[in-house]
Scaffold this active site. Sequence first.
Site, short mmCIF file in Angstrom:
data_model
loop_
_atom_site.label_atom_id
_atom_site.label_comp_id
_atom_site.label_asym_id
_atom_site.label_seq_id
_atom_site.Cartn_x
_atom_site.Cartn_y
_atom_site.Cartn_z
N ILE A 149 81.73 -160.80 5.11
CA ILE A 149 81.04 -161.28 3.92
C ILE A 149 81.04 -162.81 3.97
O ILE A 149 81.83 -163.41 4.70
CB ILE A 149 81.67 -160.76 2.61
CG1 ILE A 149 83.16 -161.09 2.53
CG2 ILE A 149 81.42 -159.28 2.43
CD1 ILE A 149 83.84 -160.61 1.25
N ASP A 150 80.17 -163.42 3.21
CA ASP A 150 80.03 -164.87 3.25
C ASP A 150 81.29 -165.58 2.77
O ASP A 150 82.08 -165.03 1.99
CB ASP A 150 78.85 -165.31 2.38
CG ASP A 150 77.52 -164.78 2.87
OD1 ASP A 150 77.41 -164.54 4.08
OD2 ASP A 150 76.61 -164.59 2.03
N LYS A 151 81.43 -166.82 3.19
CA LYS A 151 82.57 -167.66 2.79
C LYS A 151 82.77 -167.68 1.29
O LYS A 151 83.89 -167.54 0.79
CB LYS A 151 82.36 -169.08 3.32
CG LYS A 151 83.39 -170.09 2.83
CD LYS A 151 83.05 -171.48 3.31
CE LYS A 151 84.03 -172.52 2.74
NZ LYS A 151 83.69 -173.90 3.18
#
Length: 333
Positions: A149-151
């Site tokens: 998942i994104d930062k």
Amino acid sequence: MNDSNRPSDKHTEMNQIELTHQTTDKQIGHRLDKLASQVFEGFSRVQLQDWINEGKLTINGKAQKPKYRVKIDDVLQLSATLEQHGADLPEDIDIEVVYEDDDVLVINKPVGMVVHPGAGNWTGTLVNGLLFHYPEQKHLPRAGLVHRIDKDTSGLLIVGKNKTAQLELMEQLKDKSVYRHYKCVVAGDAEDLQRHRLINQPIGRHKTQRTKMTVMQTGGKDAVTHLLEITPLKQNYSLVSVGLETGRTHQIRVHLSSLGYPLIGDAVYGGRQQLRAGLTDEQREAIKAFPRQALHAYELGFVHPTTGEDINVTTDIPEDMVSLINMLNDATQ
């Protein structure tokens, strides 16, 4: 971090694979890729298909297509090199484990943590932390991570603790038997959002802004998002529970923003569309100051790779999103 501080490629280990199998009468007519996944254990079908297409997995010394139907006494020969990158270093980073057994971990990733090392983020990632707390996973690609998942998205991630578990979970993800549910705060009226319970729009990389993704009618990859539950907050804002059928980069953010309903705090896909009519000054400032996309992976479901048991894991919405929801749901404002 500049390139001089990047881990050296000299840590890459090369493992040569040499395997053969002669087909039996019971295997006549099986597809090459399916049979290979049965007889060459420990590799995903996707990996084996790649090797078939590259001519590294042959039939009787000749390259064939993955859909080739095998014949009696055909000889499958796999000759390939498996790279294991040992450059990622263990770091003593706190990791919140919400589920663990001998084969699987589920991690609750905090906001701001990068999942795996890459350009500009060679340390401080979830992979670095996994290698410290679970050093036996150093031989696994990305320390066993199954997806990412994104930062600036928080929430749940599955990790395989051994090669068999990781590959099985990756196959489940591909076959859509892993379900992933998210909560997000959206600039959009609940009644309007009800008209978009199923979003089926291909996604591809933006032609001119290469760090962005976009909805594409031609050339994009299939992307399907389900709006499972829509809860109205203040007028023109909603808390939305989202289910992913596919896992394209930035999928939820791209799909909702393309319809005019961006996530609060999304600096890439949101812009001024996040600010709707009817806000108090305090609410307006809270939205403008929210530092990341208001997106949290709160639920995961999968079939246990060893026991076959259905596993469901959930986690609470983080405090920053709770505060935002309360701010937008305050009837006194």
